[in-house]
Design an enzyme around this catalytic site. Structure first.
Site, PDB file in Angstrom:
ATOM      1  N   HIS A 159      -3.108   9.050   1.294  1.00 53.11           N
ATOM      2  CA  HIS A 159      -3.091   7.846   0.466  1.00 53.11           C
ATOM      3  C   HIS A 159      -4.471   7.579  -0.101  1.00 53.11           C
ATOM      4  O   HIS A 159      -5.487   8.008   0.433  1.00 53.11           O
ATOM      5  CB  HIS A 159      -2.569   6.634   1.256  1.00 53.11           C
ATOM      6  CG  HIS A 159      -3.249   6.398   2.575  1.00 53.11           C
ATOM      7  ND1 HIS A 159      -3.918   5.236   2.883  1.00 53.11           N
ATOM      8  CD2 HIS A 159      -3.355   7.171   3.690  1.00 53.11           C
ATOM      9  CE1 HIS A 159      -4.395   5.305   4.118  1.00 53.11           C
ATOM     10  NE2 HIS A 159      -4.071   6.467   4.615  1.00 53.11           N
ATOM     11  N   HIS A 173       0.856  -1.183   0.000  1.00 53.84           N
ATOM     12  CA  HIS A 173       0.000   0.000   0.000  1.00 53.84           C
ATOM     13  C   HIS A 173       0.895   1.238   0.000  1.00 53.84           C
ATOM     14  O   HIS A 173       1.854   1.323   0.768  1.00 53.84           O
ATOM     15  CB  HIS A 173      -0.915  -0.003   1.224  1.00 53.84           C
ATOM     16  CG  HIS A 173      -1.902   1.121   1.227  1.00 53.84           C
ATOM     17  ND1 HIS A 173      -2.748   1.369   0.162  1.00 53.84           N
ATOM     18  CD2 HIS A 173      -2.165   2.085   2.145  1.00 53.84           C
ATOM     19  CE1 HIS A 173      -3.497   2.425   0.437  1.00 53.84           C
ATOM     20  NE2 HIS A 173      -3.154   2.881   1.626  1.00 53.84           N
ATOM     21  N   CYS A 207      -3.523   2.976  -5.405  1.00 55.22           N
ATOM     22  CA  CYS A 207      -2.751   3.786  -4.460  1.00 55.22           C
ATOM     23  C   CYS A 207      -1.363   4.139  -4.989  1.00 55.22           C
ATOM     24  O   CYS A 207      -0.845   5.230  -4.739  1.00 55.22           O
ATOM     25  CB  CYS A 207      -2.646   3.071  -3.113  1.00 55.22           C
ATOM     26  SG  CYS A 207      -1.820   1.457  -3.173  1.00 55.22           S
TER      27      CYS A 207
END
Length: 252
Positions: free
Chosen positions: A42, A30, A153
């Site tokens: 994010h 991530h 992301c």
């Protein structure tokens, strides 16, 4: 930070850094932008809000929205249902994992020496103040609809760092997505059937994988352009408006 590992200490992270943390036993990472004061912007899918891929990946790539069960983070609160661009404290972003920094301006040789995608790029980063500005602007205005292959992301973080957008949206800027596509193309590629022996098959397959990854990198692609963040958001708003606009009533 070593050649094979991009792991860094929390004390070494700086505003404008593109950081990431591995999830699901290193299945995927991530990504986000550290904007300072212990905060990370994010792009994430919220529980029940992801459009998904329609494949088995939806069971593997779960929501990366911070979740603390019955004990919400004292700094961030309960954000388990949130999706889109969000800001979290560094602890929530890491979710118990280690901190890694994404590298920019690496040479093609270094890029190819790191077989896993989503950890570096040949493209250059803009100055930290521009990176933080984009990340905060998109925090207020959004980054479109999350999609594992086209708009994830890593795509968000790479755009914040470079301001580059890809014209062909079959696969976005994400090195992770490009690696998945490259691996799949190797498996399905018919020319490999004619390579003699298992050793030759492995060498040819890995070579195809590396070439595909390199060609897909944001720093090598020809179908990219620099897009100001204000224009990006305005274009997204225009697209949403066109999709939501009812059709004109037709008269007979």
């Amino acid at each position: 930070m070593g050649f094979l590992s991009h792991k860094i200490s929390v004390d070494d992270v700086k505003p404008g850094d593109h950081i990431y943390s591995w999830r699901q036993a290193y299945v995927y990472a991530h990504h986000g932008i550290y904007v300072g004061d212990g905060q990370v912007n994010h792009f994430t899918r919220g529980d029940g809000q992801e459009t998904g891929t329609g494949t088995f990946l939806d069971k593997i790539i779960v929501s990366s929205t911070p979740s603390h069960g019955d004990s919400p983070c004292p700094n961030c609160g309960d954000r388990s249902k949130l999706g889109g661009v969000i800001s979290s404290c560094l602890d929530c972003f890491l979710a118990g994992g280690d901190l890694y920094v994404f590298e920019y301006s690496v040479s093609p040789a270094i890029f190819l020496a790191k077989p896993r995608g989503g950890i570096c790029t040949i493209a250059s980063s803009d100055p930290p103040e521009e990176v933080v500005y984009r990340a905060n602007f998109l925090l207020r205005n959004g980054f479109g609809v999350y999609n594992v292959f086209k708009n994830n992301c890593e795509d968000f973080a790479i755009y914040c760092k470079t301001g580059l957008l890809v014209a062909n949206t079959e696969v976005g800027r994400s090195g992770q997505a490009a690696s998945m596509v490259a691996a799949a193309s190797v498996v399905l590629s018919s020319p490999l059937r004619f390579v003699a022996g298992f050793g030759g098959l492995a060498v040819a397959g890995y070579g195809m994988y590396c070439v595909s990854r390199l060609a897909s990198d944001i720093g090598m692609r020809w179908d990219v352009s620099k897009v100001p963040v204000e224009r990006l958001v305005a274009d997204m708003d225009d697209m949403v408006g066109m999709e939501s606009k009812p059709e004109d009533n037709k008269t007979s």
